[in-house]
Design an enzyme around this catalytic site. Structure first.
Site, PDB file in Angstrom:
ATOM      1  N   GLY A  70       0.789  -1.232   0.000  1.00 47.50           N
ATOM      2  CA  GLY A  70       0.000   0.000   0.000  1.00 47.50           C
ATOM      3  C   GLY A  70       0.817   1.275   0.000  1.00 47.50           C
ATOM      4  N   ARG A  84      -5.957  -9.063  -7.956  1.00 45.60           N
ATOM      5  CA  ARG A  84      -6.988  -9.980  -8.460  1.00 45.60           C
ATOM      6  C   ARG A  84      -7.440  -9.497  -9.827  1.00 45.60           C
ATOM      7  NH1 ARG A  84      -6.746 -14.467  -6.468  1.00 45.60           N
ATOM      8  NH2 ARG A  84      -8.847 -15.007  -7.130  1.00 45.60           N
ATOM      9  N   HIS A  93       0.020   0.882 -13.545  1.00 50.12           N
ATOM     10  CA  HIS A  93       0.827  -0.261 -13.984  1.00 50.12           C
ATOM     11  C   HIS A  93       2.281   0.198 -14.160  1.00 50.12           C
ATOM     12  CE1 HIS A  93       1.674  -4.104 -15.851  1.00 50.12           C
ATOM     13  NE2 HIS A  93       2.386  -3.443 -16.749  1.00 50.12           N
ATOM     14  N   LEU A 129      -6.177  -7.200 -20.476  1.00 51.03           N
ATOM     15  CA  LEU A 129      -5.150  -7.186 -19.428  1.00 51.03           C
ATOM     16  C   LEU A 129      -4.256  -5.956 -19.616  1.00 51.03           C
ATOM     17  CD1 LEU A 129      -3.602  -8.683 -17.078  1.00 51.03           C
ATOM     18  CD2 LEU A 129      -2.117  -9.562 -18.888  1.00 51.03           C
ATOM     19  N   GLU A 141       5.399   6.736  -9.503  1.00 48.81           N
ATOM     20  CA  GLU A 141       4.009   6.353  -9.184  1.00 48.81           C
ATOM     21  C   GLU A 141       3.411   7.272  -8.121  1.00 48.81           C
ATOM     22  OE1 GLU A 141       3.823   1.599 -10.065  1.00 48.81           O
ATOM     23  OE2 GLU A 141       4.297   2.171  -8.019  1.00 48.81           O
TER      24      GLU A 141
HETATM   25  C1  GRF Z   1       2.927  -0.858  -7.734  1.00 48.19           C
HETATM   26  O1  GRF Z   1       4.190  -0.941  -8.275  1.00 48.19           O
HETATM   27  C2  GRF Z   1       1.887  -0.737  -8.817  1.00 48.19           C
HETATM   28  O2  GRF Z   1       2.378  -0.195  -9.985  1.00 48.19           O
HETATM   29  C3  GRF Z   1       1.482  -2.158  -9.076  1.00 48.19           C
HETATM   30  O3  GRF Z   1       1.578  -2.802  -7.828  1.00 48.19           O
HETATM   31  C4  GRF Z   1       2.521  -2.120  -7.003  1.00 48.19           C
HETATM   32  C5  GRF Z   1       1.821  -1.853  -5.695  1.00 48.19           C
HETATM   33  O4  GRF Z   1       2.695  -1.422  -4.695  1.00 48.19           O
HETATM   34  N1  GRF Z   1       0.168  -2.212  -9.683  1.00 48.19           N
HETATM   35  P1  GRF Z   1       2.109  -0.819  -3.353  1.00 48.19           P
HETATM   36  O5  GRF Z   1       1.207  -1.884  -2.732  1.00 48.19           O
HETATM   37  O6  GRF Z   1       1.334   0.421  -3.679  1.00 48.19           O
HETATM   38  O7  GRF Z   1       3.298  -0.544  -2.474  1.00 48.19           O
END
Ligand code: GRF
Length: 200
Positions: free
Chosen positions: A14, A92, A110, A145, A174
């Site tokens: 998270g 999921r 992603h 996907l 991110e």
């Molecule tokens: C992230 O790298 C995101 O891009 C991918 O899953 C990872 C989640 O990391 N979909 P976190 O749980 O937010 O630390």
């Protein structure tokens, strides 16, 4: 003032959820109404509780089928009627039934520059392919996907062959991009219409 309500779905650490919590903390008009995890030990739940956000655990292993699991998920979400559902490391695959219920209100992040490197293990694959660029994509979720309409991307020039180091760099992108996109959707600056994304 009307609140733009966000539900965040997680399965693990998270850290993206944390970035969203921190970024939206002082933002009027946007609120996280719930954090839902399919794993009871997801650390993201602790982050949510510490931030005073309602949490729900819907353990997919307690349900006999994907449909039954999603039925429960939809039931919980319907009670909150979120304006946006944010997938943040939710591990999921969602069925057509779920996606059509929330199409246009469901986004994912992603760790690659889609349409390149769909699926898992993107950092390793990008390094092995000798790519110069890598990055992250926020997209609306459809039935393909990692293939739904793209809201925004952010990229970097690769300067390491170390997967962990690259992953950390990508995480930084991110943490900046996801809250930004959420704010823009809430403000109506990013819209999905006729399967196309419009960004002001
Ligand atoms: C992230 O790298 C995101 O891009 C991918 O899953 C990872 C989640 O990391 N979909 P976190 O749980 O937010 O630390």
């Amino acid at each position: 003032m009307q609140i733009f309500k966000i539900a965040v779905l997680i399965s693990g650490n998270g850290s993206n959820l944390q970035a969203i919590i921190d970024n939206l903390k002082n933002q009027e008009g946007i609120g996280i109404c719930s954090v839902i995890s399919n794993k009871k030990d997801a650390y993201g739940l602790t982050r949510a509780i510490e931030a005073g956000i309602d949490t729900y655990v819907i353990n997919h292993e307690d349900y006999s089928s994907r449909e039954a699991f999603e039925e429960e998920l939809i039931k919980v979400l319907r009670k909150q009627s979120p304006d946006l559902i944010v997938l943040a490391g939710f591990m999921r695959i969602l069925s057509k039934v779920f996606v059509s219920e929330y199409y246009g209100k469901l986004i994912n992040i992603h760790p690659s520059l889609l349409p390149k490197y769909k699926g898992m293990n993107t950092h390793q694959r990008v390094i092995e392919a000798g790519e110069e660029l890598h990055g992250v994509t926020v997209h609306y979720v459809d039935n393909s996907l990692d293939g739904g309409p793209i809201c925004a991307q952010s990229s970097l020039t690769i300067n390491t062959k170390d997967k962990k180091e690259l992953e950390n760099q990508i995480h930084e992108l991110e943490y900046k991009l996801y809250p930004e996109v959420i704010r823009e959707i809430a403000a109506g600056k990013i819209r999905l219409s006729g399967g196309e994304v419009y960004r002001e």
